[in-house]
Design a protein around this motif. Structure first.
Motif, short mmCIF file in Angstrom:
data_model
loop_
_atom_site.label_atom_id
_atom_site.label_comp_id
_atom_site.label_asym_id
_atom_site.label_seq_id
_atom_site.Cartn_x
_atom_site.Cartn_y
_atom_site.Cartn_z
N ASP A 1 -3.61 10.22 6.34
CA ASP A 1 -4.21 9.22 7.22
C ASP A 1 -5.73 9.38 7.23
OD1 ASP A 1 -4.81 11.38 8.88
OD2 ASP A 1 -3.09 11.03 10.20
N THR B 1 0.84 -1.20 0.00
CA THR B 1 0.00 0.00 0.00
C THR B 1 0.87 1.25 0.00
OG1 THR B 1 -0.09 0.17 2.42
CG2 THR B 1 -1.74 -1.24 1.34
N GLU C 1 0.69 11.78 6.34
CA GLU C 1 1.34 10.59 6.88
C GLU C 1 2.70 10.37 6.23
OE1 GLU C 1 1.60 7.18 9.34
OE2 GLU C 1 0.18 8.84 9.33
N GLU D 1 -3.45 6.22 2.86
CA GLU D 1 -2.34 5.29 3.08
C GLU D 1 -2.72 3.85 2.77
OE1 GLU D 1 -1.10 5.22 7.19
OE2 GLU D 1 -3.10 5.83 7.89
N SER D 2 -4.02 3.57 2.69
CA SER D 2 -4.47 2.21 2.38
C SER D 2 -4.52 1.91 0.88
CB SER D 2 -5.87 1.97 2.97
OG SER D 2 -6.80 2.91 2.44
N VAL E 1 0.60 11.25 1.07
CA VAL E 1 -0.16 10.16 1.69
C VAL E 1 -0.80 10.69 2.97
CG1 VAL E 1 -0.03 7.83 2.64
CG2 VAL E 1 1.46 8.48 0.75
N ALA F 1 5.64 4.84 1.48
CA ALA F 1 5.84 6.28 1.62
C ALA F 1 7.07 6.65 2.45
CB ALA F 1 4.60 6.92 2.25
N GLY G 1 0.96 3.46 2.24
CA GLY G 1 1.55 3.61 3.56
C GLY G 1 2.80 2.78 3.76
#
Length: 296
Positions: free
Chosen positions: A174, A71, A180, A151-152, A172, A76, A73
């Protein structure tokens, strides 16, 4: 040679059908991904023959097979490592920051990094400089719009969006909309081909280097789980949502610590900041707890 009896052939088909169902599911068919992975594993450690896949090609193939499982997240650049500029920065200071950061794109924020309002591309700054026009009073006139992604989001979807929008930088966010991390198209490509070093990248130092007298020289990007495994498991026990030594240093200090600061960890370890700037910590020294005095 005797031919198999019909009963024997039927029994064999039943056995192999059951084995396929056990290995690959009820449909009895292995996915193409499974077949490729199995083929790669069966050749593990073998020297490639002429015309065969090289070791680097095999690794890239493995990366591609698992690319879709990651992903935004996962990939990143962490928030603590983001280099960004406030929307109020002057043009000359912006040029100096771009030169120091050696990045082609920088996020622009208002008030805090959780309010990213755009990004600055070094090409736009250069074109303005050579145009002979006076420095803009507000750098917002040079801003472009980055991509904002949760992030997903899966890497395949992210890559498709970056290609469709011809955007090379994504912020990214949250679940609350806070920043994030950051992803560039280079980060995405590196997930497949491995680390890409350019002419500006410094010679990498080790993330965790043991020295004498219980001291470790450490990169602030070192993951806490790796620090816990290599140095002391207590250094990985953090209630706050941080993943790196740099994040741990920030939590212990309550602010962005500067070179020369010594931070005390509850375990007795001391974290000495050796390199960094006003925005982040880049390197630390880990000092082991003092030996308890012997009981007489």
């Amino acid at each position: 040679m005797e031919e198999d009896s019909p009963g024997g052939r039927e029994e064999g088909r039943t056995f192999w059908g059951g084995l396929r169902a056990f290995l690959f599911g009820d449909d009895g068919e292995a996915s193409l991904r499974d077949e490729i992975e199995e083929a790669l594993e069966s050749r593990e450690g073998e020297a490639p023959r002429v015309g065969d896949l090289s070791a680097a090609e095999r690794q890239m193939l493995r990366n591609i097979l698992h690319f879709g499982e990651k992903t935004a997240g996962d990939v990143a650049v962490p928030r603590g490592d983001i280099i960004a500029v406030p929307a109020t920065i002057g043009f000359d200071d912006l040029v100096a920051t771009l030169k120091e950061a050696e990045h082609s794109r920088l996020p622009v924020y208002e008030e805090s990094l959780d309010r990213v309002v755009g990004m600055i591309h070094i090409k736009d700054v250069f074109l303005h400089q050579v145009s002979g026009k006076p420095a803009p009073a507000d750098i917002r006139s040079l801003m472009r719009t980055p991509l904002f992604v949760p992030e997903s989001m899966g890497m395949l979807d992210l890559l498709a969006q970056m290609r469709a929008g011809r955007v090379h930088l994504a912020i990214v966010v949250d679940e609350f909309g806070g920043t994030e991390g950051l992803i560039t198209i280079e980060d995405v490509v590196e997930e497949i081909v491995g680390e890409i070093e350019d002419e500006h990248d410094e010679e990498p130092q080790g993330l965790l280097i043991p020295l004498e007298d219980g001291i470790w020289d450490a990169d602030a990007r070192a993951e806490l789980e790796d620090v816990a495994e290599a140095v002391d498991e207590r250094l990985g026990e953090v209630e706050e949502d941080v993943d790196t030594l740099g994040g741990l240093a920030f939590v212990l200090a309550g602010h962005i610590p500067q070179p020369g600061e010594m931070l005390a960890h509850p375990s007795g370890w001391r974290l000495e900041v050796t390199e960094g700037d006003a925005r982040r910590v880049t390197r630390l020294r880990l000092h082991a707890p003092a030996e308890p005095a012997p009981v007489e």
